[in-house]
Design a protein around this motif. Structure first.
Motif, PDB file in Angstrom:
ATOM      1  N   MET A 100       1.106  -1.009   0.204  1.00  0.00           N
ATOM      2  CA  MET A 100       0.092  -0.248  -0.101  1.00  0.00           C
ATOM      3  C   MET A 100       1.045   1.388  -0.024  1.00  0.00           C
ATOM      4  SD  MET A 100      -2.689  -1.580  -0.192  1.00  0.00           S
ATOM      5  CE  MET A 100      -3.913   0.102  -0.302  1.00  0.00           C
ATOM      6  N   PHE A 102       3.094   2.248  -2.073  1.00  0.00           N
ATOM      7  CA  PHE A 102       3.778   2.423  -3.163  1.00  0.00           C
ATOM      8  C   PHE A 102       2.995   3.247  -3.593  1.00  0.00           C
ATOM      9  CE2 PHE A 102       4.333   2.183  -7.795  1.00  0.00           C
ATOM     10  CZ  PHE A 102       4.997   2.292  -7.525  1.00  0.00           C
ATOM     11  N   ASN A 103       1.455   3.316  -3.215  1.00  0.00           N
ATOM     12  CA  ASN A 103       0.469   4.384  -3.663  1.00  0.00           C
ATOM     13  C   ASN A 103       0.285   5.861  -3.149  1.00  0.00           C
ATOM     14  OD1 ASN A 103      -0.289   2.888  -6.318  1.00  0.00           O
ATOM     15  ND2 ASN A 103      -1.761   1.718  -4.753  1.00  0.00           N
ATOM     16  N   LYS A 104       1.180   5.494  -1.758  1.00  0.00           N
ATOM     17  CA  LYS A 104       0.849   6.991  -0.848  1.00  0.00           C
ATOM     18  C   LYS A 104       1.808   8.287  -1.226  1.00  0.00           C
ATOM     19  CE  LYS A 104      -1.381   6.772   2.994  1.00  0.00           C
ATOM     20  NZ  LYS A 104      -2.451   6.689   2.482  1.00  0.00           N
TER      21      LYS A 104
ATOM     22  N   ASN B 271      -8.712   4.744   3.361  1.00  0.00           N
ATOM     23  CA  ASN B 271      -8.313   4.063   0.975  1.00  0.00           C
ATOM     24  C   ASN B 271      -9.134   3.334   1.377  1.00  0.00           C
ATOM     25  OD1 ASN B 271      -7.249   3.300  -0.142  1.00  0.00           O
ATOM     26  ND2 ASN B 271      -4.182   2.930   0.804  1.00  0.00           N
ATOM     27  N   MET B 273      -8.236   1.160  -1.108  1.00  0.00           N
ATOM     28  CA  MET B 273      -7.437   0.311  -1.831  1.00  0.00           C
ATOM     29  C   MET B 273      -7.137  -1.135  -0.362  1.00  0.00           C
ATOM     30  SD  MET B 273      -7.583   0.224  -4.945  1.00  0.00           S
ATOM     31  CE  MET B 273      -6.847  -1.458  -5.203  1.00  0.00           C
ATOM     32  N   MET B 274      -7.060  -0.403   0.689  1.00  0.00           N
ATOM     33  CA  MET B 274      -6.880  -1.057   1.953  1.00  0.00           C
ATOM     34  C   MET B 274      -7.666  -1.866   2.175  1.00  0.00           C
ATOM     35  SD  MET B 274      -4.312  -1.569   3.341  1.00  0.00           S
ATOM     36  CE  MET B 274      -2.906  -2.013   5.003  1.00  0.00           C
ATOM     37  N   ASN B 277      -6.246  -4.674  -0.292  1.00  0.00           N
ATOM     38  CA  ASN B 277      -5.457  -5.837  -0.019  1.00  0.00           C
ATOM     39  C   ASN B 277      -6.267  -6.197   1.792  1.00  0.00           C
ATOM     40  OD1 ASN B 277      -2.411  -5.570   0.908  1.00  0.00           O
ATOM     41  ND2 ASN B 277      -3.157  -4.642   2.740  1.00  0.00           N
ATOM     42  N   MET B 338      -4.253  -2.529  -9.714  1.00  0.00           N
ATOM     43  CA  MET B 338      -3.894  -1.467  -8.621  1.00  0.00           C
ATOM     44  C   MET B 338      -3.112  -0.262  -9.156  1.00  0.00           C
ATOM     45  SD  MET B 338      -4.073  -1.551  -4.704  1.00  0.00           S
ATOM     46  CE  MET B 338      -2.329  -1.852  -4.239  1.00  0.00           C
ATOM     47  N   GLY B 339      -1.920  -1.457  -8.986  1.00  0.00           N
ATOM     48  CA  GLY B 339      -0.981  -0.484  -9.746  1.00  0.00           C
ATOM     49  C   GLY B 339       0.206  -0.580  -7.886  1.00  0.00           C
ATOM     50  N   THR B 340       0.979  -0.627  -8.810  1.00  0.00           N
ATOM     51  CA  THR B 340       2.026  -0.929  -7.291  1.00  0.00           C
ATOM     52  C   THR B 340       3.449  -1.571  -7.826  1.00  0.00           C
ATOM     53  OG1 THR B 340       2.952  -2.176  -4.781  1.00  0.00           O
ATOM     54  CG2 THR B 340       1.619  -3.445  -6.733  1.00  0.00           C
ATOM     55  N   SER B 341       4.569  -1.206  -6.700  1.00  0.00           N
ATOM     56  CA  SER B 341       5.656  -1.370  -7.049  1.00  0.00           C
ATOM     57  C   SER B 341       6.521  -2.931  -7.954  1.00  0.00           C
ATOM     58  CB  SER B 341       7.177  -1.199  -5.899  1.00  0.00           C
ATOM     59  OG  SER B 341       6.618  -2.540  -5.522  1.00  0.00           O
TER      60      SER B 341
END
Lengths: 105, 656
Positions: A100, A102-104, B271, B273-274, B277, B338-341
């Motif tokens: 999470m 990463f999006n912050k 959030n 998206m949390m 998750n 969602m897009g993350t690293s």
């Protein structure tokens, strides 16, 4: 049941005193973070850290006073499950942060 | 006054749709019919004494089974309604809101109120018998689990006629599931229905872990335990770690909705998206929770119907235990987009591929067990054989989805829909049906008719491929899930029509199965031996249907597949008959508290759903009163005298 007869009701599952101590400690550990959030006396980082510390202490108290982690015929089971539990708790917390955060930004 | 009542009723009851009015009428008629029959034949006392208060694991299993078949019907009707709507372009059968409600309830019911209880039905019907135990470790808790599930499921289903169904998807993602976008009681029904039955699921998980670790017959080391019990252990480990995550996540969502908190809101530091998750940390283990017991069922069936010891017992056990742990490390593949690293995506893509390996090992073990076995194609084995190719294709498309860059193409398309139906129907439903056919004689004392069963089997199987293979293609053609209608210009019409035909074929298969059950009650082949399939494990050593205390004498286990070895030894003449010594049997007493307490939980849920706090408070008081009453109940067990055991065994044709 035949298997039941061997170990019915002879275990001590903690004394009244232990339960009361555990109960009071867990309430205190719940109130402290609440107070810290309602009356912001510490800096933000310090508040977060102290909440985390309280959470870990709460966890230990639940295990010791209510889950009787120190008792039992085969503590090996206890340790095994505790390790698996810790691995999963670590996954939940660290995994969520990793994904999470990463999006912050 | 009258105006007020009319006003209240028009929002309280769901109105305006002829389908709903039809359902209202049929529900009322069914209830009247049930009340009438119970009263006319004076069955109220029987119902209370024999079923509502029972703590017998076999009866609880039967009740789970009935509930899950009803839910399969409800979820199946939802599916058919959706397929009718999508059969042609621009159909105006369901309007969009109604369609949203139906795909939501279809998903939630099929996973939480159909697959879970069918799984618990099999746990209850089989595990104590397989372990040589008289009941589960905590019979009272077991009854409580069932009634919590049942009342939670009823609360959820009530939303259909009262208050309005949830319509934010089966996992109820915020922000759509927040108050601003879903104001009515629908989402609250979702939250409380799942929360209440979730407590039951968690308790069942604990109950069966303790049963398996503590209640095995003397001599049955873990290394000699049948594979189905191993699969239950694996599944229960996942339950106790995954369900608390679900409970907490839904509780936070409820706080957002009820108390104006900001965990998953768009503003105030929340959030959404949390939520994804967290819910997938439960959601991914959940699919393994339901599929691993199916693997256990297949392992039992393949060995029995190939007349061979299971190939690679140890690797089977390891595979299931590895799945139990690794399944907790794959959740993010549900929201790659969602897009993350890049490192997160790489980690979860690889872990997803790794979790496929133990499953592959199991498939090979089943194939090697069949290799050079004397296979008999009875119904349980048919479903098992049908499962293998189906699940392999489902697994392969799963690995395709795990390739993260490609997932950006597949995500939320009909390709995904086809994939998860393939693993859930091909794996879970086929597995549970195989298990039900296999263990049915043990519970009810007769086999299910082969001929009708084969009709059902072929309709299900052919229907499955006709329904879902086109959906893979539709996914590639750009059709995303949850479309409620589409135009001719999309070019999706033919494949959708084919898919709808397939769905109805599965529906016909289900009707054949219901017919099969009804027919077999009267005409099914009676099982007089207690061992209709020439089985291998302990449950086949006792009469069918199993007496309420299961084993007159607790068996002494020496081997894996102990009952098979005993039969072999008897055939070789090397079996030494041990003088059986009957002893009084210690059994738990029935209790009405689980049923009453679950009804109070229902009040809690219903109160919070409509924001009537007073009702929830009454419910909570009732729940605590029940706990209080139970805490001071000391007379909870009794002994069955030797004479009664002897009489019961004699009536079942056994001399002890």
């Amino acid at each position: 049941m035949a298997q039941h007869q061997n170990h019915g009701g002879h275990h001590s599952h903690g004394s009244m005193k232990e339960y009361v101590i555990g109960f009071i400690l867990s309430i205190v550990l719940t109130i402290i973070p609440l107070v810290l959030v309602m009356n912001p006396i510490l800096s933000k980082t310090a508040t977060v850290i102290s909440i985390l510390v309280m959470a870990v202490l709460q966890f230990v108290i639940q295990l010791v006073f209510f889950m009787h982690i120190r008792e039992g015929e085969k503590p090996r089971y206890n340790v095994q499950t505790l390790i698996l539990g810790l691995v999963i708790v670590f996954t939940i917390v660290a995994g969520s942060l990793w994904i999470m955060l990463f999006n912050k930004y | 006054m009258w105006e007020n009542i009319k006003d209240f009723a028009s929002t309280f009851f769901v109105t305006g749709d002829p389908l709903i009015y039809g359902a209202d009428v049929s529900i009322v008629l069914t209830i009247i019919a049930i009340l009438f029959v119970l009263t006319k034949y004076k069955k109220w006392g029987w119902l209370w004494r024999e079923w509502l208060t029972t703590v017998d694991h076999k009866r609880i299993g039967i009740m789970y089974l009935i509930a899950s078949l009803l839910m399969l019907f409800r979820g199946g009707v939802d599916a058919l309604l959706m397929r009718v709507q999508l059969a042609f372009p621009n159909v105006e059968f369901l309007h969009s809101d109604h369609y949203n409600a139906i795909f939501t309830t279809h998903g939630t019911i099929m996973i939480l109120f159909m697959a879970m209880p069918m799984m618990f039905a099999l746990f209850n019907m089989v595990v104590p018998l397989q372990l040589g135990a008289r009941d589960v470790a905590y019979p009272f808790l077991n009854a409580l689990s069932f009634w919590l599930f049942m009342l939670g499921a009823m609360l959820f289903n009530l939303s259909f006629v009262i208050g309005g169904s949830p319509d934010a998807g089966w996992l109820s993602y915020p922000p759509l599931s927040q108050n601003e976008f879903s104001p009515g009681p629908g989402q609250n029904f979702y939250i409380w229905g799942i929360q209440i039955s979730g407590i039951g699921s968690l308790a069942t998980g604990i109950n069966f872990i303790v049963t398996i670790l503590k209640m095995r017959a003397p001599g049955m080391k873990l290394s000699k335990m049948p594979l189905f019990s191993w699969s239950v252990l694996s599944s229960c480990i996942m339950i106790i770690f995954a369900f608390p995550i679900l409970t907490v996540t839904l509780a936070l969502l409820f706080l957002d909705r009820f108390a104006g908190a900001h965990f998953f809101t768009m503003d105030g530091g929340g959030n959404p998206m949390m939520y994804l998750n967290l819910i997938w940390m439960w959601g991914h283990p959940e699919v393994y929770i339901v599929v691993v017991p199916a693997f256990g069922i297949f392992s039992e069936i393949v060995a029995t119907f190939s007349r061979k010891k299971i190939f690679g017992y140890k690797s089977m056990v390891w595979a299931m235990m590895i799945i139990a742990v690794v399944s907790f490390f794959t959740w993010a593949h549900h929201f790659f987009t969602m897009g993350t690293s890049a490192s997160v995506i790489a980690f979860f893509a690889i872990s997803t591929m790794i979790v496929g390996i133990p499953t592959g090992v199991k498939v090979f073990n089943w194939l090697f067990t069949m290799y050079r076995g004397r296979i008999s194609f009875k119904q349980p084995m048919l479903w098992t054989i049908a499962f293998i190719p189906c699940f392999v294709i489902g697994g392969a498309t799963g690995v395709m989805l795990a390739v993260a860059p490609a997932d950006y193409q597949y995500h939320n398309s009909y390709f995904l829909v086809a994939h998860f139906h393939q693993v859930l129907i091909g794996g879970v439903v086929f597995g549970y049906l195989a298990g039900i056919y296999y263990w049915w004689p043990k519970l009810f004392g007769f086999k299910l008719d082969e001929k009708l069963g084969k009709w059902g089997f072929w309709f299900w199987n052919i229907g499955f491929y006709v329904c879902f293979m086109p959906q893979y293609a539709l996914g590639f053609m750009g059709m995303t899930r949850r479309y409620y209608t589409y135009g001719w210009d999309r070019g999706w019409a033919d494949l959708n029509l084919v898919s709808t035909v397939g769905a109805f074929m599965m529906g016909i298969g289900f009707i054949f199965q219901v017919w099969q059950i009804a027919y077999s009650i009267k005409h099914g082949e009676r099982d007089t031996t207690g061992d209709p399939w020439n089985g291998r494990t302990l449950e086949w050593s006792i009469p069918s249907p199993a007496p309420f205390y299961n084993f007159a004498v607790v068996p002494q286990v020496k081997e894996l597949d102990d009952w098979w070895e005993t039969k072999e030894a008897k055939a070789n003449g090397t079996y030494k008959e041990q003088p059986a010594k009957l002893e009084p049997i210690h059994m738990p007493k029935n209790s009405g508290i689980p049923f009453i307490m679950s009804n109070f939980w229902f009040l809690v849920g219903f109160g919070f759903t409509f924001g009537w706090v007073w009702m929830a408070v009454i419910g909570f008081i009732g729940v605590f009163a029940c706990m209080w009453a139970r805490s001071f109940q000391y007379d909870t067990d009794y002994y069955v005298p030797v004479e009664e055991v002897r009489r019961t065994e004699a009536s079942l044709g056994r001399v002890v």
